[in-house]
Design an enzyme around this catalytic site. Structure first.
Site, PDB file in Angstrom:
ATOM      1  N   LEU A 279       0.594  -1.604   0.142  1.00  0.00           N
ATOM      2  CA  LEU A 279       0.215   0.054   0.037  1.00  0.00           C
ATOM      3  C   LEU A 279       0.483   1.021   0.228  1.00  0.00           C
ATOM      4  O   LEU A 279       1.940   1.424   0.673  1.00  0.00           O
ATOM      5  CB  LEU A 279      -0.819  -0.570   1.495  1.00  0.00           C
ATOM      6  CG  LEU A 279      -2.461  -1.051   1.348  1.00  0.00           C
ATOM      7  CD1 LEU A 279      -2.635  -0.761   2.838  1.00  0.00           C
ATOM      8  CD2 LEU A 279      -2.914  -0.841   0.767  1.00  0.00           C
ATOM      9  N   ASP A 280       0.649   2.136  -1.085  1.00  0.00           N
ATOM     10  CA  ASP A 280       1.519   4.110  -0.944  1.00  0.00           C
ATOM     11  C   ASP A 280       1.548   4.057   0.515  1.00  0.00           C
ATOM     12  O   ASP A 280       0.584   4.396   0.912  1.00  0.00           O
ATOM     13  CB  ASP A 280       0.896   4.056  -2.121  1.00  0.00           C
ATOM     14  CG  ASP A 280       0.426   4.720  -2.104  1.00  0.00           C
ATOM     15  OD1 ASP A 280      -0.529   5.402  -1.146  1.00  0.00           O
ATOM     16  OD2 ASP A 280      -0.539   4.754  -3.443  1.00  0.00           O
ATOM     17  N   ARG A 281       2.298   5.209   0.602  1.00  0.00           N
ATOM     18  CA  ARG A 281       2.610   5.535   2.103  1.00  0.00           C
ATOM     19  C   ARG A 281       0.775   6.157   2.611  1.00  0.00           C
ATOM     20  O   ARG A 281       0.413   6.170   3.234  1.00  0.00           O
ATOM     21  CB  ARG A 281       3.170   7.108   2.068  1.00  0.00           C
ATOM     22  CG  ARG A 281       3.706   7.345   3.459  1.00  0.00           C
ATOM     23  CD  ARG A 281       5.074   8.213   3.029  1.00  0.00           C
ATOM     24  NE  ARG A 281       5.498   8.764   4.210  1.00  0.00           N
ATOM     25  CZ  ARG A 281       5.090  10.669   3.766  1.00  0.00           C
ATOM     26  NH1 ARG A 281       4.231  11.280   3.592  1.00  0.00           N
ATOM     27  NH2 ARG A 281       5.437  11.053   5.641  1.00  0.00           N
TER      28      ARG A 281
ATOM     29  N   SER B 129      -1.572   5.794   1.288  1.00  0.00           N
ATOM     30  CA  SER B 129      -2.903   4.857   1.793  1.00  0.00           C
ATOM     31  C   SER B 129      -3.245   4.181   3.758  1.00  0.00           C
ATOM     32  O   SER B 129      -1.844   3.557   3.453  1.00  0.00           O
ATOM     33  CB  SER B 129      -3.035   3.501   0.493  1.00  0.00           C
ATOM     34  OG  SER B 129      -2.774   4.219  -0.720  1.00  0.00           O
TER      35      SER B 129
END
Length: 259
Positions: free
Chosen positions: A123-125, A127
Site C-alpha cells: 500500500l503506498d504511503r 493509503s
C-alpha cells in the site's frame, strides 16, 4: 538484490535421483528465515554455509530437505509459518527500511516478538487499510501473482460528486503511459455536497492504480482505504494494530488464488 547479483532461475533444477533443488538464496526465503534480497547479501558476505562449506554463490543448488544450512554458525531450520493482517495507517511506508527515515510498517510490529516477516504486496504511503504479512513466501507469491486475479476492495473518498458517466469511464478504463487502468466494479457508497465515497474493486494491481486512474479523469483522491482482499475483510481491526489469521482465513486466501 545487489547490482550484479545473478538473476534467480525461474525453475528449480532436478537431479537424476528426482530430488528437487533450489538456489541457496531462495531456500533461505522458503524456510522463512529472511527475504530473498537479504539472503543475497548474507551469502555474498560469506556468512552462509551448506553442509560445513561456506557458499558465496546465491544460486548454489540445495536440497532443502537434507542440507544443513548455517548462518553465522547457527543452524537454520524452517520457521513457524506466520500469517497476519495489519490495518496500515496513512503516512506509514510499506518497506523494511526507508532512505528518508520515515516510519515503516515494521515500526508497528516491534513489540510483537515476531520472526522475519514481509508485506504481501504493498500500500503506498498515503493509503490505508488491509495489509497482509507473512514469512511464507510461496503463499505470498500466489496472492500477489497477477495471474490469479484476486479481488481487492477499496473505499475511496474523492473530491467531487460522481455521475454515472464517471463510473462508466472507470469501468471502461483509461490509458496512462503504457498501462490500461480500469476497475472491475465501482459503486457510490455515500455523497456529500462536494465529495463522495466510492467502493472500488480491482482484480489487478498496477502501481498506484486507483490514484492514476482517477487523476487521468481529473478526480482527486482524498482518502484511500483497502477494506478486503478476496473474501477476507479488514473488519473492525483498529488502525495501526495487527492480528494473526486463523487457519480458515489462510486457507480461504489460498483457495482463492488457485487458477
Amino acid at each position: 538484490m545487489q547490482n550484479g547479483a545473478p538473476k534467480p532461475s525461474s525453475q528449480a533444477p532436478t537431479s537424476r535421483s528426482g530430488i528437487t533443488r533450489h538456489g541457496l538464496a531462495r531456500v533461505l526465503s522458503k524456510l522463512g528465515f529472511c527475504s530473498r534480497t537479504k539472503a543475497y547479501d548474507l551469502i555474498a558476505d560469506g556468512r552462509v554455509a551448506v553442509d560445513g562449506e561456506v557458499q558465496t554463490d546465491a544460486e548454489f543448488a540445495v536440497d532443502m530437505s537434507r542440507a544443513e544450512i548455517r548462518v553465522d554458525g547457527v543452524a537454520i531450520a524452517a520457521q513457524k509459518r506466520i500469517y497476519m493482517m495489519l490495518n496500515k495507517p496513512r503516512g506509514i511506508v510499506t518497506s523494511a527500511a526507508d532512505e528518508k527515515g520515515r516510519d515503516t510498517v515494521y515500526s508497528l510490529l516491534q513489540d510483537g516478538g515476531l520472526p522475519w516477516i514481509a508485506p504481501v504486496g504493498r500500500l503506498d504511503r498515503a493509503s490505508e487499510g488491509l495489509l497482509l504479512l507473512s514469512n511464507d513466501s510461496v503463499w505470498a507469491a500466489r496472492i500477489t501473482d497477477p495471474l490469479t486475479h484476486l479481488a481487492k476492495t477499496y473505499h475511496v473518498q474523492i473530491d467531487s460528486v460522481p455521475d454515472e458517466m464517471l463510473l462508466e469511464k472507470m469501468r471502461a478504463g483509461v490509458h496512462d503511459d503504457s498501462d490500461l487502468l480500469r476497475v472491475t466494479s465501482v459503486s457510490v457508497l455515500r455523497v456529500g455536497e462536494k465529495n463522495a465515497w466510492l467502493e472500488i474493486t480491482l482484480d489487478e494491481g498496477k502501481n498506484r492504480h486507483i490514484r492514476r486512474l482517477l487523476a487521468a479523469l481529473e478526480i482527486g483522491v482524498l482518502r484511500l482505504l483497502r477494506v478486503a482482499i478476496g473474501e477476507l475483510p479488514l473488519g473492525d481491526l483498529a488502525k495501526g494494530k495487527w492480528r494473526t489469521l486463523d487457519s480458515h482465513e489462510v486457507a480461504l486466501l489460498a483457495v482463492a488464488t488457485v487458477e
